[in-house]
Design a protein around this motif. Structure first.
Motif, PDB file in Angstrom:
ATOM      1  N   UNK A  89      -1.454   9.174  -3.143  1.00 17.38           N
ATOM      2  CA  UNK A  89      -1.351   7.919  -2.531  1.00 17.38           C
ATOM      3  C   UNK A  89      -2.546   7.097  -2.780  1.00 17.38           C
ATOM      4  N   UNK A  90      -3.937   7.752  -3.179  1.00 13.45           N
ATOM      5  CA  UNK A  90      -4.843   7.135  -3.396  1.00 13.45           C
ATOM      6  C   UNK A  90      -4.892   6.509  -4.989  1.00 13.45           C
ATOM      7  N   UNK A  91      -4.183   7.210  -5.761  1.00 13.85           N
ATOM      8  CA  UNK A  91      -3.816   6.727  -7.023  1.00 13.85           C
ATOM      9  C   UNK A  91      -2.995   5.484  -7.235  1.00 13.85           C
ATOM     10  N   UNK A  92      -2.033   5.637  -6.382  1.00 18.72           N
ATOM     11  CA  UNK A  92      -0.933   4.564  -6.213  1.00 18.72           C
ATOM     12  C   UNK A  92      -1.438   3.327  -5.558  1.00 18.72           C
ATOM     13  N   UNK A  93      -2.438   3.691  -4.857  1.00 16.24           N
ATOM     14  CA  UNK A  93      -3.165   2.243  -4.115  1.00 16.24           C
ATOM     15  C   UNK A  93      -3.977   1.575  -5.247  1.00 16.24           C
ATOM     16  N   UNK A  94      -4.835   2.387  -5.982  1.00 12.24           N
ATOM     17  CA  UNK A  94      -5.784   1.748  -6.925  1.00 12.24           C
ATOM     18  C   UNK A  94      -4.676   1.031  -8.097  1.00 12.24           C
ATOM     19  N   UNK A  95      -3.611   1.549  -8.224  1.00 10.58           N
ATOM     20  CA  UNK A  95      -2.752   0.926  -9.380  1.00 10.58           C
ATOM     21  C   UNK A  95      -2.129  -0.369  -8.721  1.00 10.58           C
ATOM     22  N   UNK A  96      -1.896  -0.404  -7.439  1.00  9.92           N
ATOM     23  CA  UNK A  96      -1.358  -1.547  -6.847  1.00  9.92           C
ATOM     24  C   UNK A  96      -2.401  -2.560  -6.878  1.00  9.92           C
ATOM     25  N   UNK A  97      -3.827  -2.031  -6.503  1.00  7.25           N
ATOM     26  CA  UNK A  97      -5.098  -3.104  -6.678  1.00  7.25           C
ATOM     27  C   UNK A  97      -5.208  -3.788  -7.840  1.00  7.25           C
ATOM     28  N   UNK A  98      -5.130  -3.069  -9.002  1.00  5.79           N
ATOM     29  CA  UNK A  98      -5.235  -3.557 -10.287  1.00  5.79           C
ATOM     30  C   UNK A  98      -4.095  -4.482 -10.589  1.00  5.79           C
ATOM     31  N   UNK A  99      -2.840  -4.022 -10.208  1.00  4.32           N
ATOM     32  CA  UNK A  99      -1.776  -4.706 -10.641  1.00  4.32           C
ATOM     33  C   UNK A  99      -1.847  -6.175  -9.764  1.00  4.32           C
ATOM     34  N   UNK A 105      -4.712 -13.177 -11.954  1.00  7.47           N
ATOM     35  CA  UNK A 105      -5.198 -13.769 -13.276  1.00  7.47           C
ATOM     36  C   UNK A 105      -4.157 -14.589 -13.666  1.00  7.47           C
ATOM     37  N   UNK A 106      -2.853 -14.072 -13.708  1.00 11.77           N
ATOM     38  CA  UNK A 106      -1.581 -14.595 -14.451  1.00 11.77           C
ATOM     39  C   UNK A 106      -1.227 -15.995 -13.605  1.00 11.77           C
ATOM     40  N   UNK A 107      -1.538 -15.886 -12.479  1.00  8.82           N
ATOM     41  CA  UNK A 107      -1.125 -17.217 -11.591  1.00  8.82           C
ATOM     42  C   UNK A 107      -2.270 -18.160 -11.751  1.00  8.82           C
ATOM     43  N   UNK A 108      -3.403 -17.725 -11.988  1.00 17.42           N
ATOM     44  CA  UNK A 108      -4.562 -18.783 -12.184  1.00 17.42           C
ATOM     45  C   UNK A 108      -4.358 -19.604 -13.607  1.00 17.42           C
ATOM     46  N   UNK A 109      -4.028 -18.908 -14.388  1.00 15.64           N
ATOM     47  CA  UNK A 109      -3.815 -19.604 -15.905  1.00 15.64           C
ATOM     48  C   UNK A 109      -2.234 -19.790 -16.150  1.00 15.64           C
ATOM     49  N   UNK A 110      -1.452 -20.073 -14.877  1.00 21.33           N
ATOM     50  CA  UNK A 110      -0.167 -20.371 -15.028  1.00 21.33           C
ATOM     51  C   UNK A 110       0.615 -19.861 -15.991  1.00 21.33           C
ATOM     52  N   UNK A 111       0.582 -18.435 -16.028  1.00 26.78           N
ATOM     53  CA  UNK A 111       1.303 -17.752 -17.086  1.00 26.78           C
ATOM     54  C   UNK A 111       2.833 -17.923 -17.087  1.00 26.78           C
TER      55      UNK A 111
END
Length: 236
Positions: A89-99, A105-111
């Motif tokens: 669960x801790x690992x999956x949580x960090x995967x979600x945070x980085x995602x 970042x993609x939204x900021x640059x209108x990707x």
């Protein structure tokens, strides 16, 4: 007036809730209960409210899909053989945070404008993938009704052939019955019988009504220690 508003509301509710319940049950099986329907329902509700408030799209359907289940299953299998499933669960949580950070970042640059580089074929292929995965899970769920789970005692009464056959037959009848009646009810406006109000009511509310009716009859139809399951819904 309120009937016209209630129809899309019911559609969005069932379109959001049923996949979440079905895939939540599958996620619970694949992760040995580390994640379950409770987590998928809570996350869908929270994300849906946040997105409707800040995204300006209150009718957008958010929820769990089969690719999400596949991702979490791979994460669980990898964690179980490396860092240990207690840290899953801790690992999956960090995967979600980085995602989430990458999505910001993609939204900021209108990707999202890159979608113009793809043809409609790519979108239709992805839609077909989701459809096939839905059908696959429904078939697996029906087959599980007539099979003995791994590690269970095959001599138990509930795993005898006549009980498995009866519940399996009921599962097939309910599954195809729900599918056929749902498809027919969507075309109710073109029926030659019934008043216009009746045909509109069936066309708008036929599918959710059939889901509720079939679920109720499935629960009543259990004839032995319960293992009956409807296509796409968790075993009762």
């Amino acid at each position: 007036m309120w009937l016209g508003i209630l129809a899309p509301t019911a559609y969005v509710f069932f379109a959001s809730a049923l996949p979440v319940i079905a895939f939540g049950e599958q996620l619970s099986r694949e992760t040995d209960g580390s994640l379950s329907t409770s987590e998928t329902l809570a996350s869908t509700a929270i994300c849906g409210v946040i997105h409707s408030i800040f995204g300006g799209q209150p009718l957008l359907i958010l929820g769990v899909a089969e690719p999400t289940i596949i991702m979490y299953t791979y994460l669980y299998n990898f964690a179980k053989h490396s860092v240990g499933k207690e840290l899953y669960l801790a690992w999956a949580g960090w995967v979600c945070v980085w995602t989430a950070l990458m999505l910001f970042i993609l939204a900021i640059f209108n990707a999202c404008t890159i979608i113009t580089r793809f043809t409609r074929v790519a979108g239709e292929l992805f839609g077909m993938l989701i459809t096939v995965l839905f059908i696959q899970e429904a078939i697996k769920d029906v087959v599980s009704v007539i099979s003995i789970p791994t590690g269970e005692n095959a001599s138990d009464e509930k795993y005898q052939f006549h009980w498995l056959y009866t519940n399996g037959l009921l599962a097939v009848i309910f599954s195809f019955g729900l599918l056929i009646t749902a498809l027919k009810s969507r075309k109710a406006r073109s029926w030659r019988y019934g008043s216009g109000l009746f045909r509109s009511f069936i066309a708008d509310y036929g599918v959710p009504m059939m889901v509720v009716i079939v679920l109720d009859k499935a629960l009543e139809g259990i004839v032995t220690p319960p293992r009956l399951s409807i296509s796409g819904l968790p075993p009762s």
